[in-house]
Design a protein around this motif. Structure first.
Motif, mmCIF file in Angstrom:
data_model
loop_
_atom_site.group_PDB
_atom_site.id
_atom_site.type_symbol
_atom_site.label_atom_id
_atom_site.label_comp_id
_atom_site.label_asym_id
_atom_site.label_seq_id
_atom_site.Cartn_x
_atom_site.Cartn_y
_atom_site.Cartn_z
ATOM 1 N N GLN A 116 0.818 -1.203 0.000
ATOM 2 C CA GLN A 116 0.000 0.000 0.000
ATOM 3 C C GLN A 116 0.856 1.259 0.000
ATOM 4 O O GLN A 116 0.580 2.224 -0.722
ATOM 5 C CB GLN A 116 -0.926 0.006 1.221
ATOM 6 N N ALA A 129 2.357 1.628 -3.452
ATOM 7 C CA ALA A 129 1.333 2.014 -4.419
ATOM 8 C C ALA A 129 0.952 3.479 -4.281
ATOM 9 O O ALA A 129 0.608 4.143 -5.255
ATOM 10 C CB ALA A 129 0.098 1.132 -4.256
ATOM 11 N N ASP A 130 1.060 3.989 -3.049
ATOM 12 C CA ASP A 130 0.734 5.393 -2.788
ATOM 13 C C ASP A 130 1.896 6.335 -3.104
ATOM 14 O O ASP A 130 1.777 7.546 -2.912
ATOM 15 C CB ASP A 130 0.327 5.571 -1.328
ATOM 16 N N GLU A 140 -1.187 -5.240 -9.330
ATOM 17 C CA GLU A 140 -2.166 -4.174 -9.148
ATOM 18 C C GLU A 140 -1.528 -2.935 -8.526
ATOM 19 O O GLU A 140 -1.802 -1.797 -8.939
ATOM 20 C CB GLU A 140 -3.307 -4.671 -8.260
ATOM 21 N N ALA A 141 -0.651 -3.139 -7.554
ATOM 22 C CA ALA A 141 0.028 -2.008 -6.922
ATOM 23 C C ALA A 141 0.948 -1.302 -7.915
ATOM 24 O O ALA A 141 0.996 -0.066 -7.974
ATOM 25 C CB ALA A 141 0.815 -2.496 -5.712
ATOM 26 N N ALA A 171 -1.006 0.716 -10.256
ATOM 27 C CA ALA A 171 -1.505 1.942 -9.622
ATOM 28 C C ALA A 171 -0.462 3.048 -9.708
ATOM 29 O O ALA A 171 -0.800 4.222 -9.935
ATOM 30 C CB ALA A 171 -1.874 1.670 -8.164
ATOM 31 N N VAL A 172 0.807 2.679 -9.550
ATOM 32 C CA VAL A 172 1.886 3.660 -9.681
ATOM 33 C C VAL A 172 1.931 4.187 -11.112
ATOM 34 O O VAL A 172 2.070 5.393 -11.349
ATOM 35 C CB VAL A 172 3.245 3.045 -9.288
ATOM 36 N N LEU A 197 7.540 -0.344 -8.228
ATOM 37 C CA LEU A 197 7.281 0.080 -6.851
ATOM 38 C C LEU A 197 8.540 0.626 -6.198
ATOM 39 O O LEU A 197 8.475 1.559 -5.387
ATOM 40 C CB LEU A 197 6.743 -1.093 -6.031
ATOM 41 N N GLY A 207 2.909 -2.340 -14.401
ATOM 42 C CA GLY A 207 3.588 -1.076 -14.163
ATOM 43 C C GLY A 207 4.358 -0.506 -15.329
ATOM 44 O O GLY A 207 4.887 0.604 -15.247
#
Length: 396
Positions: free
Chosen positions: A12, A15-16, A39-40, A43-44, A281, A308
């Motif tokens: 998390q 990803a943030d 998925e993470a 998201a990036v 990530l 990604g």
């Protein structure tokens, strides 16, 4: 969310946009559920590139010589000095290939070759100046730190002087070539005569300080450990913190044919895709992530777009080095655009600096030049042994 709270927290945070440590990256690489990891990472990508654009490049990899004193165990391209299959292209032949590339819409050339025992800084000055004078529209994204260190040694000059001189001659950008594995143990195992990973990065830092940006690469699958793969990423990120000179990270997989390693170890597609996601990530300070369809195949390259990746690399009008080791994947302009579009992304042709040249917002915008095919005239010299088993198409 997963069954592991520690992994959930790391995923998390990454990803943030938060920074994760090397230890955390290793944990994600080995233990995070595949889909949560992808998925993470995606998201990036979405946060960085909310327009959904995935880029590609048209370029040509032109080899000026296959003569090399480094003798890397994974390389099928090089020939030792005085070997009967050694060759060197003259400037006229290199310029001819540059002209073909321009005719087919290429915006970049990658000039690469072996560590020829006689090629110092002056050779590269002449080469780059000749290309830039004949085709000023081409970006020269070429050589790598290994060649810079070699030319400096041959000429008896510092790394800094070598960089300053070749930049003045026309070098626009440095390729991530020669990175292979940067940590000491795996690097010595596969390339004992090559410079250390720290020395490779030192040459990159010098170039970055003088305004010559670059890409960074990694070759997976020659027996390195998971921890060493993450150490490789860490070494690159540390330099990026100091210089900001790496535009993109490009991992690729070792090819097993015609070399001394003989494929005793290789990276699986799953290992590659997990590394891609962890890299997105981990590299909070590197803008772009490129998939290597040339070594993994177009199907894996397309899956990487959901892990990604924001760049699908190039339609290489010529490539001999990795092909010599068995990379037989081919593509063309239509295929590459369709891979991007059917992954739910918007294709765009870019230049070396990742500036968008043409965005294909709808299928009606897609180019249709059937001549733009990878490995066009992919042979270093007639009868020279490079790529002799590949389906070749002569340029003329």
């Amino acid at each position: 969310m997963t069954a592991n709270r520690e992994i959930d927290s790391i995923v998390q945070r990454a990803a943030d946009g938060g920074r994760i440590s090397s230890e955390e990256a290793l944990l994600l690489y080995t233990d995070a559920p595949f889909h949560a990891l992808g998925e993470a990472a995606d998201a990036v990508r979405r946060r960085r590139y909310p327009d959904g654009v995935v880029t590609y490049l048209i370029d040509r990899n032109i080899n000026y010589t296959n003569v090399c004193v480094t003798a890397c165990k994974f390389c099928a391209f090089y020939r030792a000095p005085k070997h009967s299959e050694g060759w060197t292209h003259d400037t006229a032949e290199i310029l001819r290939r540059c002209g073909e590339a321009v005719e087919l819409g290429a915006t970049q050339v990658m000039l690469q070759g072996g560590h020829h025992p006689e090629y110092g800084v002056d050779y590269y000055e002449t080469l780059f100046a000749s290309v830039k004078q004949a085709y000023p529209q081409l970006m020269i994204h070429s050589i790598g730190p290994s060649e810079i260190l070699h030319m400096a040694k041959v000429s008896g000059v510092s790394i800094e002087e070598a960089v300053v001189r070749i930049k003045a001659a026309g070098l626009d950008s440095i390729a991530g070539a020669g990175a292979e594995m940067l940590p000491d143990r795996p690097r010595k195992a596969i390339a004992p005569l090559k410079e250390s990973g720290a020395r490779w990065l030192e040459a990159m830092e010098v170039a970055h300080r003088h305004g010559v940006e670059s890409t960074a690469t990694m070759m997976m699958g020659t027996g390195e450990t998971n921890a060493e793969r993450i150490e490789h990423l860490t070494m690159i990120r540390d330099v990026q913190d100091r210089t900001g000179g790496f535009r993109a990270f490009i991992p690729w997989t070792y090819q097993p044919e015609n070399n001394h390693l003989k494929g005793r170890t290789q990276a699986t597609s799953l290992e590659y895709l997990r590394l891609i996601a962890v890299a997105r990530l981990f590299f909070d300070n590197v803008a772009h992530l490129q998939a290597s369809w040339l070594t993994t195949g177009k199907d894996v390259g397309q899956v990487a777009l959901h892990m990604g990746v924001d760049d699908l690399g190039s339609i290489m009008l010529e490539e001999n080095v990795i092909s010599s080791a068995g990379a037989k994947h081919r593509s063309n302009l239509h295929d590459l655009i369709q891979l991007i579009r059917t992954a739910g992304r918007i294709p765009a042709q870019r230049d070396t600096l990742y500036r968008h040249l043409r965005v294909h917002w709808t299928p009606e915008d897609d180019p249709t030049d059937d001549r733009v095919t990878s490995h066009f005239s992919s042979i270093a010299i007639e009868g020279g042994g490079v790529g002799r088993q590949l389906p070749l198409v002569e340029a003329r």
